[in-house]
Motif scaffolding. Structure first.
Motif, PDB file in Angstrom:
ATOM      1  N   LEU A  58       0.082   2.345  14.911  1.00  0.00           N
ATOM      2  CA  LEU A  58      -0.766   2.428  13.728  1.00  0.00           C
ATOM      3  C   LEU A  58      -0.750   3.843  13.148  1.00  0.00           C
ATOM      4  CD1 LEU A  58      -2.843   1.178  11.795  1.00  0.00           C
ATOM      5  CD2 LEU A  58      -4.610   1.657  13.510  1.00  0.00           C
ATOM      6  N   ALA A  59      -0.831   4.845  14.002  1.00  0.00           N
ATOM      7  CA  ALA A  59      -0.817   6.231  13.538  1.00  0.00           C
ATOM      8  C   ALA A  59       0.498   6.552  12.830  1.00  0.00           C
ATOM      9  CB  ALA A  59      -1.037   7.182  14.713  1.00  0.00           C
ATOM     10  N   GLU A  60       1.596   6.044  13.343  1.00  0.00           N
ATOM     11  CA  GLU A  60       2.898   6.273  12.712  1.00  0.00           C
ATOM     12  C   GLU A  60       2.960   5.622  11.334  1.00  0.00           C
ATOM     13  OE1 GLU A  60       5.670   4.713  15.497  1.00  0.00           O
ATOM     14  OE2 GLU A  60       5.484   6.396  16.911  1.00  0.00           O
ATOM     15  N   ALA A  61       2.438   4.412  11.236  1.00  0.00           N
ATOM     16  CA  ALA A  61       2.430   3.720   9.942  1.00  0.00           C
ATOM     17  C   ALA A  61       1.553   4.461   8.938  1.00  0.00           C
ATOM     18  CB  ALA A  61       1.936   2.283  10.119  1.00  0.00           C
ATOM     19  N   ALA A  62       0.400   4.947   9.405  1.00  0.00           N
ATOM     20  CA  ALA A  62      -0.508   5.683   8.521  1.00  0.00           C
ATOM     21  C   ALA A  62       0.164   6.944   7.979  1.00  0.00           C
ATOM     22  CB  ALA A  62      -1.793   6.034   9.262  1.00  0.00           C
ATOM     23  N   GLU A  63       0.870   7.644   8.846  1.00  0.00           N
ATOM     24  CA  GLU A  63       1.568   8.862   8.414  1.00  0.00           C
ATOM     25  C   GLU A  63       2.641   8.529   7.379  1.00  0.00           C
ATOM     26  OE1 GLU A  63       1.998  12.794   8.027  1.00  0.00           O
ATOM     27  OE2 GLU A  63       0.504  11.811   9.332  1.00  0.00           O
ATOM     28  N   GLU A  64       3.322   7.425   7.597  1.00  0.00           N
ATOM     29  CA  GLU A  64       4.350   6.983   6.648  1.00  0.00           C
ATOM     30  C   GLU A  64       3.739   6.651   5.288  1.00  0.00           C
ATOM     31  OE1 GLU A  64       6.958   2.915   6.142  1.00  0.00           O
ATOM     32  OE2 GLU A  64       6.837   3.783   8.159  1.00  0.00           O
ATOM     33  N   PHE A  65       2.624   5.944   5.284  1.00  0.00           N
ATOM     34  CA  PHE A  65       1.987   5.564   4.019  1.00  0.00           C
ATOM     35  C   PHE A  65       1.404   6.787   3.318  1.00  0.00           C
ATOM     36  CE2 PHE A  65       2.887   1.408   5.166  1.00  0.00           C
ATOM     37  CZ  PHE A  65       2.422   0.494   4.243  1.00  0.00           C
ATOM     38  N   LYS A  66       0.872   7.720   4.081  1.00  0.00           N
ATOM     39  CA  LYS A  66       0.339   8.940   3.472  1.00  0.00           C
ATOM     40  C   LYS A  66       1.436   9.715   2.766  1.00  0.00           C
ATOM     41  CE  LYS A  66      -2.348  13.101   4.523  1.00  0.00           C
ATOM     42  NZ  LYS A  66      -3.031  13.870   5.588  1.00  0.00           N
ATOM     43  N   LYS A  67       2.580   9.811   3.413  1.00  0.00           N
ATOM     44  CA  LYS A  67       3.710  10.527   2.831  1.00  0.00           C
ATOM     45  C   LYS A  67       4.237   9.827   1.589  1.00  0.00           C
ATOM     46  CE  LYS A  67       8.459  11.962   3.897  1.00  0.00           C
ATOM     47  NZ  LYS A  67       9.546  11.945   4.912  1.00  0.00           N
ATOM     48  N   ASP A  68       4.335   8.509   1.650  1.00  0.00           N
ATOM     49  CA  ASP A  68       4.963   7.753   0.565  1.00  0.00           C
ATOM     50  C   ASP A  68       4.016   7.417  -0.580  1.00  0.00           C
ATOM     51  OD1 ASP A  68       7.233   7.838   2.093  1.00  0.00           O
ATOM     52  OD2 ASP A  68       7.171   5.745   2.714  1.00  0.00           O
ATOM     53  N   PHE A  69       2.715   7.221  -0.263  1.00  0.00           N
ATOM     54  CA  PHE A  69       1.794   6.718  -1.284  1.00  0.00           C
ATOM     55  C   PHE A  69       0.562   7.584  -1.502  1.00  0.00           C
ATOM     56  CE2 PHE A  69       3.697   2.811   0.715  1.00  0.00           C
ATOM     57  CZ  PHE A  69       4.559   2.513  -0.330  1.00  0.00           C
ATOM     58  N   GLY A  70       0.271   8.518  -0.590  1.00  0.00           N
ATOM     59  CA  GLY A  70      -0.924   9.345  -0.725  1.00  0.00           C
ATOM     60  C   GLY A  70      -2.118   8.760   0.006  1.00  0.00           C
ATOM     61  N   ALA A  94      -2.286  -2.267  -5.063  1.00  0.00           N
ATOM     62  CA  ALA A  94      -3.412  -2.565  -4.173  1.00  0.00           C
ATOM     63  C   ALA A  94      -3.697  -1.413  -3.218  1.00  0.00           C
ATOM     64  CB  ALA A  94      -3.127  -3.827  -3.368  1.00  0.00           C
ATOM     65  N   CYS A  95      -4.906  -1.401  -2.675  1.00  0.00           N
ATOM     66  CA  CYS A  95      -5.255  -0.565  -1.529  1.00  0.00           C
ATOM     67  C   CYS A  95      -5.166  -1.454  -0.293  1.00  0.00           C
ATOM     68  CB  CYS A  95      -6.678  -0.026  -1.656  1.00  0.00           C
ATOM     69  SG  CYS A  95      -6.948   0.996  -3.118  1.00  0.00           S
ATOM     70  N   VAL A  96      -4.730  -0.885   0.831  1.00  0.00           N
ATOM     71  CA  VAL A  96      -4.571  -1.708   2.031  1.00  0.00           C
ATOM     72  C   VAL A  96      -5.289  -1.085   3.222  1.00  0.00           C
ATOM     73  CG1 VAL A  96      -2.346  -2.633   1.272  1.00  0.00           C
ATOM     74  CG2 VAL A  96      -2.399  -0.593   2.729  1.00  0.00           C
ATOM     75  N   ILE A  97      -5.719  -1.959   4.135  1.00  0.00           N
ATOM     76  CA  ILE A  97      -6.264  -1.512   5.415  1.00  0.00           C
ATOM     77  C   ILE A  97      -5.188  -1.771   6.454  1.00  0.00           C
ATOM     78  CG2 ILE A  97      -8.060  -1.792   7.156  1.00  0.00           C
ATOM     79  CD1 ILE A  97      -8.696  -2.950   3.621  1.00  0.00           C
ATOM     80  N   LEU A  98      -4.476  -0.707   6.830  1.00  0.00           N
ATOM     81  CA  LEU A  98      -3.461  -0.830   7.864  1.00  0.00           C
ATOM     82  C   LEU A  98      -4.149  -1.050   9.207  1.00  0.00           C
ATOM     83  CD1 LEU A  98      -1.105   2.147   6.923  1.00  0.00           C
ATOM     84  CD2 LEU A  98      -0.713  -0.281   6.462  1.00  0.00           C
TER      85      LEU A  98
END
Length: 706
Positions: free
Chosen positions: A481-493, A469-473
């Motif tokens: 929120l910014a920390e979570a976004a950075e984590e998802f970018k690193k792990d999932f693109g 799925a695609c998600v809206i964090l």
């Protein structure tokens, strides 16, 4: 032209002599270095497009003798991210010897399997169809790219003449032909007839350039593309306004985005008639210049020229017959207006298939458009996942650049429909599609999990992304929120998620989050109402402020988010899932819990009411009841842990073990356990279940529903 960073205006010179020096003597490493530099500039080639190669001597493992080996980008790779594992390695003499058994162009495809008899490195990637195009040329380093500037000339009516005059005969010309063994022989013939040329233009297709070293090939490639781009720039406007001038004036940026967000779910619903699609929107200036032009109606139906373009974008786009300021508030009326256009497109595509198909052609694929143009607003693309949809938009932007250039210097020409079909439904392309991994359970679906920057919410978001799925964090805490976004970018693109700052009690912020979902992915399919807080106080200590906060976040927040999401889901007409993270406290009475427990009970019954109302629209509403999820949870911040410990007469440190021991399974509950329950409800096996409740509490008998 001297090779330095200031020599080029239209392309990027990225070669670092110090970095290259570290690779001296390793031709394969230099090939990868050069490839990554070329792929880093989208003006040189599009994602996944083109091939690069080198020929170098290596020891034959069977004879011990030095033999010439060609290393080339393998099938399906991308030069921008190419690694050695993505290369195919073949014996050059064996590859060229295949000429002796080649039976002619009618038997092209059988040659691909014979490439396997030429493999040098048994761990290499499968060779691509472009392998012979490099193999029959004698040069040590070769670049085959799809730069917009070169294709604009290659796709021009007078492309061969322009190429001859522009390069003074130093660039050869080979007319359009489907890639394969015969085209490789034609490239060699072109070189034999024109010794000393520095490259070859492929009609409607792309560019071949080369050099005796990696650096020479790199510089040659940049210089040729720079010359093409400079020529186009000098000619823009000479024949009149670009694309015949502007017919439509764009809405201002904010209004474009609002209009796009409003219509995206409707378009997504139409495009998902066969399978759930994910969307992408762009209002790039290059796109707007084309879609607002007088020439749009003439050029758009012609389709694209470069095979890479139409493989991603389909034969032509769908242009919406809507005014830029069209009133879209009456969803039913908008759907009725758009339905004939989608029906006509599907018929056009079906007729194209039936007219061009061969006896052994693969079955027709999804007949819905990939590219949808809304003059004055922007361009939408829809495909199986976000990356494919985004890349499709990038490819159509490339096609726009090609049309612009070709029209500036001559007349744009597209491939004949039959030639386009022969590429799109090529058995080799079909085999490549069949080798792709099967879609994951949530592929093509979009999820918004409230409070997804940490704790249970983030665990659910991670699980959903892992399942396709695609998600809206989102979170009300911008830093979190910014920390979570950075984590998802690193792990999932970057294509796996979008973000929105969201307080579920703030209706305008909810609308912004739904707008983010529509603009980023085309809409939303799954809502998980997870955001929450807890207050544990005796009834004497419980304030009205505490009470209002609990009911605003838990009950009103669930209602507002569900209300907004339901409007989007109904626009799509694809059904949907709403999961409400409630609590065992909705069913169990306990001390110091009047506000929280009663709010949870309200959430639970609201879920039942919504399930009863939304079932006719295919929207399922279910509940997950956790208990005592302590790990990384905001609920346990503040005074809640202390309040519960006090209520049970224990210390805070003793809470996890206390909660585990009171369960039937004697288990500690983790965020991942709640995420798994949410996936169970959305992954397909429970698609006929609504109004249900799953307890994830280790087994609390008092919380049994029956």
């Amino acid at each position: 032209m001297s090779a330095n960073t200031t020599s080029f205006k239209h392309v990027s010179y990225l070669w670092d002599e110090a970095e290259a020096a570290k690779l001296a003597g390793d031709e394969v490493a230099l090939l990868i270095y050069r490839s990554n530099l070329l792929g880093a500039d989208l003006r040189l080639t599009n994602y996944g497009g083109g091939n690069t190669s080198c020929k170098a001597m290596a020891k034959d493992p069977l004879t011990g003798k030095e033999v010439e080996i060609m290393w080339i980008k393998g099938s399906g790779g991308d030069i921008g991210t190419l690694k050695k594992s993505g290369l195919a390695a073949l014996y050059v003499d064996r590859l060229r010897a295949l000429r002796n058994i080649y039976r002619g162009i009618e038997h092209e495809d059988e040659m691909v399997e014979l490439f396997n008899h030429c493999i040098y490195d048994l761990n290499s990637k499968a060779p691509s169809i472009d392998t012979p195009l490099h193999g029959f040329l004698p040069f040590k380093h070769i670049d085959h790219l799809h730069p917009d500037a070169a294709i604009a000339i290659a796709a021009a009516k007078d492309g061969e003449k322009i190429t001859q005059e522009l390069f003074g005969g130093t660039i050869g010309w080979v007319p359009w032909q489907k890639p394969g063994f015969d085209l490789g022989l034609q490239l060699k013939e072109c070189l034999d007839k024109n010794p000393g040329i520095r490259g070859i233009m492929l009609g409607s297709h792309g560019l071949f350039t080369w050099g005796d070293t990696a650096y020479e090939s790199y510089i040659n490639t940049l210089e040729v593309i720079e010359r093409c781009a400079d020529y186009l720039e000098q000619n823009y406007g000479k024949k009149g306004p670009v694309f015949g001038g502007q017919k439509v004036q764009s809405l201002i940026k904010a209004d474009r985005l609002s209009k796009a967000a409003e219509i995206a779910p409707i378009l997504r619903g139409f495009c998902s008639s066969e399978r759930s699609m994910v969307g992408h929107f762009t209002d790039d200036d290059r796109v707007l210049e084309f879609i607002n032009s007088n020439d749009l109606d003439r050029l758009a139906p012609m389709g694209t020229s470069c095979p890479d373009h139409f493989l991603r974008t389909k034969i032509s786009p769908l242009v919406l017959d809507l005014a830029k300021d069209e009133d879209l508030s009456d969803v039913k009326a908008v759907k009725e207006k758009l339905a004939p256009a989608f029906d006509a497109y599907r018929k056009m595509y079906t007729d194209y298939y039936n007219t061009c198909k061969h006896d052994n052609s693969p079955a027709i694929r999804d007949a819905n458009p990939v590219i949808i143009i809304y003059p004055g607003v922007g361009m939408f693309s829809f495909s199986k996942d976000k990356q494919t949809a985004r890349v499709a938009a990038e490819f159509y932007t490339n096609a726009i650049n090609v049309m612009k250039g070709a029209e500036a210097v001559s007349e744009y020409t597209s491939l004949p429909r039959q030639e386009a079909f022969n590429i799109e439904y090529w058995l080799l392309e079909e085999a490549k599609l069949q080798r792709m991994p099967k879609p994951k359970a949530l592929s093509g679906r979009v999820a918004l999990i409230t409070g997804s920057a940490g704790g249970i919410g983030k665990a659910i978001a991670r699980k959903f992304v892992e399942e396709g799925a695609c998600v809206i964090l989102n979170d009300m805490n911008a830093e979190r929120l910014a920390e979570a976004a950075e984590e998802f970018k690193k792990d999932f693109g970057k294509d796996a998620y979008a973000t929105a700052e969201l307080d579920v009690t703030n209706q305008p912020q909810i609308e912004v989050a739904m707008k983010a979902a529509a603009l980023s992915f085309g809409g939303v399919d799954i809502i998980v109402n997870n955001a929450g807080l807890s207050i544990s106080k005796s009834i004497e200590d419980h304030s009205q402020k505490d009470w209002d906060l609990l009911y605003d976040v838990l009950v009103k927040g669930q209602f507002l988010v569900t209300q907004a999401a339901t409007a989007v889901m109904k626009k799509q007409g694809m059904g949907g899932d709403i999961i409400n993270i409630v609590s065992k406290n909705a069913l169990v009475s306990g001390p110091n819990n009047a506000g929280y427990g009663s709010a949870k009970a309200a959430q639970l019954h609201l879920s039942r009411l919504n399930a009863a109302e939304l079932g006719a629209d295919g929207i399922r509403v279910n509940v997950v009841n956790p208990d005592a999820v302590i790990s990384d949870s905001n609920i346990w911040a503040g005074g809640w842990a202390e309040g519960r410990a006090k209520a049970y007469g224990i210390t805070v440190d003793e809470l996890p073990a206390y909660y585990a021991k009171r369960t039937l399974l004697n288990k500690i509950i983790l965020p991942a356990d709640i995420a798994n329950a949410c996936f169970a409800l959305t992954g397909g096996l429970l698609s006929k279940s609504t109004g249900n409740m799953i307890n994830v509490d280790g087994g609390v008998a008092m919380a049994f529903a029956r």
